[in-house]
Structures are given as C-alpha cells and as structure tokens.
Write a protein that holds these residues in place. Structure first.
Motif, short mmCIF file in Angstrom:
data_model
loop_
_atom_site.label_atom_id
_atom_site.label_comp_id
_atom_site.label_asym_id
_atom_site.label_seq_id
_atom_site.Cartn_x
_atom_site.Cartn_y
_atom_site.Cartn_z
N LEU A 120 0.82 -1.21 0.00
CA LEU A 120 0.00 0.00 0.00
C LEU A 120 0.86 1.26 0.00
N VAL A 121 1.97 1.24 0.71
CA VAL A 121 2.89 2.39 0.70
C VAL A 121 3.49 2.56 -0.70
N LEU A 122 3.86 1.45 -1.34
CA LEU A 122 4.39 1.54 -2.71
C LEU A 122 3.33 2.09 -3.67
N PHE A 123 2.09 1.66 -3.49
CA PHE A 123 0.99 2.17 -4.32
C PHE A 123 0.84 3.68 -4.13
N ALA A 124 0.83 4.12 -2.88
CA ALA A 124 0.69 5.56 -2.59
C ALA A 124 1.89 6.33 -3.13
N ALA A 125 3.09 5.79 -2.99
CA ALA A 125 4.28 6.46 -3.51
C ALA A 125 4.20 6.60 -5.03
N SER A 126 3.71 5.57 -5.68
CA SER A 126 3.56 5.63 -7.13
C SER A 126 2.59 6.73 -7.54
N LEU A 127 1.48 6.83 -6.83
CA LEU A 127 0.49 7.87 -7.14
C LEU A 127 1.07 9.27 -6.91
N VAL A 128 1.80 9.45 -5.81
CA VAL A 128 2.39 10.75 -5.51
C VAL A 128 3.42 11.14 -6.56
N LEU A 129 4.27 10.19 -6.94
CA LEU A 129 5.29 10.47 -7.96
C LEU A 129 4.65 10.81 -9.31
N LEU A 130 3.61 10.05 -9.66
CA LEU A 130 2.90 10.35 -10.90
C LEU A 130 2.26 11.73 -10.84
N TYR A 131 1.71 12.09 -9.70
CA TYR A 131 1.11 13.41 -9.51
C TYR A 131 2.17 14.50 -9.72
N PHE A 132 3.35 14.33 -9.12
CA PHE A 132 4.43 15.31 -9.30
C PHE A 132 4.82 15.44 -10.76
N PHE A 133 4.90 14.32 -11.47
CA PHE A 133 5.24 14.38 -12.89
C PHE A 133 4.18 15.14 -13.66
N ARG A 134 2.93 14.85 -13.40
CA ARG A 134 1.84 15.53 -14.12
C ARG A 134 1.81 17.03 -13.82
N VAL A 135 2.08 17.40 -12.57
CA VAL A 135 2.13 18.83 -12.22
C VAL A 135 3.26 19.50 -13.00
N TRP A 136 4.42 18.86 -13.03
CA TRP A 136 5.55 19.40 -13.79
C TRP A 136 5.17 19.55 -15.26
N ALA A 137 4.59 18.50 -15.84
CA ALA A 137 4.24 18.52 -17.26
C ALA A 137 3.21 19.60 -17.58
N LYS A 138 2.22 19.76 -16.71
CA LYS A 138 1.20 20.79 -16.95
C LYS A 138 1.80 22.19 -16.86
N CYS A 139 2.71 22.40 -15.91
CA CYS A 139 3.37 23.71 -15.80
C CYS A 139 4.20 24.00 -17.04
N GLU A 140 4.94 23.01 -17.51
CA GLU A 140 5.75 23.19 -18.71
C GLU A 140 4.87 23.43 -19.94
N ALA A 141 3.77 22.73 -20.02
CA ALA A 141 2.85 22.90 -21.15
C ALA A 141 2.24 24.30 -21.12
N LYS A 142 1.90 24.78 -19.92
CA LYS A 142 1.34 26.12 -19.78
C LYS A 142 2.36 27.18 -20.22
N LYS A 143 3.63 26.99 -19.80
CA LYS A 143 4.68 27.92 -20.22
C LYS A 143 4.83 27.94 -21.72
N LEU A 144 4.85 26.75 -22.33
CA LEU A 144 4.99 26.66 -23.80
C LEU A 144 3.80 27.28 -24.50
#
Length: 150
Positions: A120-144
């Motif tokens: 369950l901790v690995l599952f939560a860590a995966s979700l958090v890491l994916l969330y961070f990636f998506r936040v980064w990608a959305k910010c970069e997309a907004k800048k572009l």
C-alpha cells in the motif's frame, strides 16, 4: 437485469434517432452560429493539449522528470506483483460471512498484514510520484502555450 436491458435499449434508440436527425437536418445545424467564447476556450484547450504532448516527448523530458516517472512505474509494478504473487502474505484470510469482531479481533486494519502495508505504501508512492510528474508537465505545457501565444 431487466432494468439494465431497458436502459441500454433506450440508449441505442436515442442514439439512432439523434444520428438520423443530425444527418437529415444538417443545413439547420450548420446555420446555428458558433459561440465565440466557447470556440476560444476550445482552441486554448487544444493548444494546451498540443503543448502537453510536446513537452512530454520522452527525448525532451529532463532526467529528473524521467526519474520521477520511472520510480512511479517501479513502485506500481512492485506493488502489483506483491499483491498478486504474495496475496496471502499481504492480507489476512477473510470471507464474506466473517465479522470484523470475531475474525479480525475487532480491528479492520488487521486485514492488512505487514507486507500488505508495504504494498500500500508503494501504491501511494507511485500515485504521488505520478502526480508530481503531471504537475511538472502541466506547468511546462502552460509555459509553452503562453510562449506560443505571444
């Protein structure tokens, strides 16, 4: 079951008549003016989606974002393998007819064994890491997108 069949049948009939009407009255539909505000919003969203696709091209993604996404994948794969291959070590045996008071000593968390907690901790860590990636990608997309507009 009968209700589901009736609802599904109603959906099919509605889709048929909607398509029939749309194909027979195309002139009337084409005469309806396009809402300018909606068109602007759709164009902006389409541009943002194009920018998101562009910034998430693997060869363009920086190593930190790649590492984040790869760690997310490793965590999720490990979690899934643990739960599938070692389910008896992750979760206590529990039947539908069991009660929490009698079979889990009154505490529902006893259903999850120590290896299950790790999964369950690995599952939560995966979700958090994916969330961070998506936040980064959305910010970069907004800048572009902002750069492409100006």
């Amino acid at each position: 079951a009968l209700t589901a069949i009736v609802q599904f049948g109603s959906m099919i009939v509605a889709a048929y008549y909607l398509e029939q009407t749309a194909s027979q009255r195309t002139e009337e539909l084409d005469a309806i003016p396009v809402d300018v505000e909606v068109k602007k919003l759709e164009d902006k969203e389409k541009n943002l989606n194009r920018c998101y696709t562009e910034v998430t091209q693997w060869q363009l993604v920086p190593w930190t974002a790649k590492l984040t996404l790869q760690l997310s994948l490793v965590c999720m794969v490990a979690c899934c393998y643990m739960v599938q291959l070692f389910s008896s070590l992750c979760f206590a045996d529990y039947q539908l007819t069991y009660t929490i008071d009698e079979n889990l000593d009154g505490d529902w968390t006893n259903l999850i064994l120590p290896l299950g907690r790790v999964a369950l901790v690995l599952f939560a860590a995966s979700l958090v890491l994916l969330y961070f990636f998506r936040v980064w990608a959305k910010c970069e997309a907004k800048k572009l997108a902002e750069r492409s507009i100006s």
